[in-house]
Design an enzyme around this catalytic site. Structure first.
Site, PDB file in Angstrom:
ATOM      1  N   HIS A  56       1.610   4.187  -2.192  1.00  0.00           N
ATOM      2  CA  HIS A  56       2.664   3.583  -1.384  1.00  0.00           C
ATOM      3  C   HIS A  56       2.721   2.536  -1.939  1.00  0.00           C
ATOM      4  O   HIS A  56       1.961   1.752  -2.580  1.00  0.00           O
ATOM      5  CB  HIS A  56       1.829   3.361   0.117  1.00  0.00           C
ATOM      6  CG  HIS A  56       1.718   4.512   0.724  1.00  0.00           C
ATOM      7  ND1 HIS A  56       0.476   5.473   0.535  1.00  0.00           N
ATOM      8  CD2 HIS A  56       2.168   4.925   2.208  1.00  0.00           C
ATOM      9  CE1 HIS A  56       0.685   6.368   1.519  1.00  0.00           C
ATOM     10  NE2 HIS A  56       1.390   6.027   2.509  1.00  0.00           N
ATOM     11  N   ASN A  79      -4.275   4.544  -9.124  1.00  0.00           N
ATOM     12  CA  ASN A  79      -3.997   4.434  -7.720  1.00  0.00           C
ATOM     13  C   ASN A  79      -5.235   4.597  -7.032  1.00  0.00           C
ATOM     14  O   ASN A  79      -5.422   3.566  -5.877  1.00  0.00           O
ATOM     15  CB  ASN A  79      -3.268   5.717  -7.195  1.00  0.00           C
ATOM     16  CG  ASN A  79      -2.734   5.765  -5.649  1.00  0.00           C
ATOM     17  OD1 ASN A  79      -2.779   4.459  -5.273  1.00  0.00           O
ATOM     18  ND2 ASN A  79      -2.451   7.026  -4.997  1.00  0.00           N
TER      19      ASN A  79
END
Length: 310
Positions: free
Chosen positions: A154, A187
């Site tokens: 995100h 991530n």
């Protein structure tokens, strides 16, 4: 050690070559909307009213009309101005500027507070979904990422918007998430550490603004020439960024503004690397991204402190 840059009018220029060198070295190594102004939380009441229209979630900004004033959460988030003015969409709790050519966001801007970071929203109730406000020619689909080896991360992190299930759901639009094609190692480690660090900042600052986006930086090939090369995925040719940036704008009770610009490569990064090592001059991000942060901030304050590694 931090190098502190103070300026009344502007922060000194730094060449893009410096930013590219940093990138190369890294590669190597709202609360629920209220009905009246009187009901708005304190942080929003203190934010100046910016003359932009109120906008519904997933809707493009309408053309500005004379004497039109917006008091929506988007107004508060955009206190320091729009980094650019194309394909802008206001969500419940963040604002995104979408780049149709790459099928990714150019930037996403959030305002974090202790109130918005708490709540009953649960990401297990959210699903990735196509952004139907983007023309079908210009948007990515979940099929583009199957078997790619990348995480769907995100830009506006889901955990930043626990105050509302709707706000969290909107972070799962593919225009915010699947376009952020992070290397799984990045991530799950270093980038996650940076996101967690940002969520702690509202404990110490009155206002916390976070702008996040992708970069496509050049690197030198064996022939000695510089090239910008990046992978694309799926039938929609979704671009895989070479780097990601996160510009954090912090405002204390005295109205002083602190700027912390971070740059990370889209490559494996050890979670043991201190976040300070990813601080870069803001000018390198502005030059590489085509965005401007300092001029917008200087319209609101004459006290700016930019922090970089040094």
């Amino acid at each position: 050690m931090h190098r502190i840059v103070r300026s009344r009018w502007a922060v000194g220029a730094v060449s893009l070559a410096a930013g590219a060198a940093i990138g190369a070295s890294l590669m190597a190594a709202s609360p629920e909307r209220q009905q009246s102004q009187g009901q708005l939380p304190g942080v929003l009441r203190r934010a100046p009213v910016i003359p932009i229209p109120s906008v519904a979630a997933a809707a493009d900004l309408a053309r500005y009309q004379a004497d039109q004033v917006g008091t929506s959460r988007a107004t508060a988030i955009m206190k320091y101005g729009f980094p650019s003015l194309s394909n802008i969409k206001a969500r419940e709790s963040y604002v995104v500027c979408y780049e149709p050519r790459t099928r990714t966001a150019q930037w996403v801007l959030e305002q974090l507070s202790e109130r918005t970071l708490r709540g009953a929203a649960d990401r297990r109730n959210s699903d990735f979904k196509e952004d139907d406000s983007v023309h079908e020619y210009h948007r990515a689909s979940s099929a583009d990422y199957r078997g790619s080896g990348f995480d769907r991360g995100h830009l506006a992190a889901a955990a930043n918007h626990k105050w509302s299930q709707r706000a969290m759901d909107e972070t799962f639009y593919l225009s915010n998430c699947h376009l952020f094609l992070q290397n799984p190692n990045l991530n799950q480690n270093a980038w996650n550490n940076l996101e967690q660090y940002c969520r702690k900042l509202p404990q110490h600052y009155d206002n916390v603004f976070v702008c996040t986006g992708p970069l496509y930086l050049p690197r030198q090939e064996p022939d000695g020439k510089m090239y910008v090369k990046y992978q694309v995925l799926g039938k929609n040719h979704v671009a895989v960024p070479t780097h990601f940036f996160k510009v954090v704008i912090l405002e204390n009770r005295r109205g002083e503004v602190e700027l912390r610009p971070y740059l990370m490569p889209n490559a494996p990064v050890s979670e043991k690397m201190p976040l300070e090592s990813f601080l870069v001059p803001i000018e390198s991000i502005e030059r590489a991204s085509g965005l401007l942060f300092v001029p917008n901030i200087m319209k609101k304050t004459n006290s700016l402190r930019a922090i970089t590694a040094g």
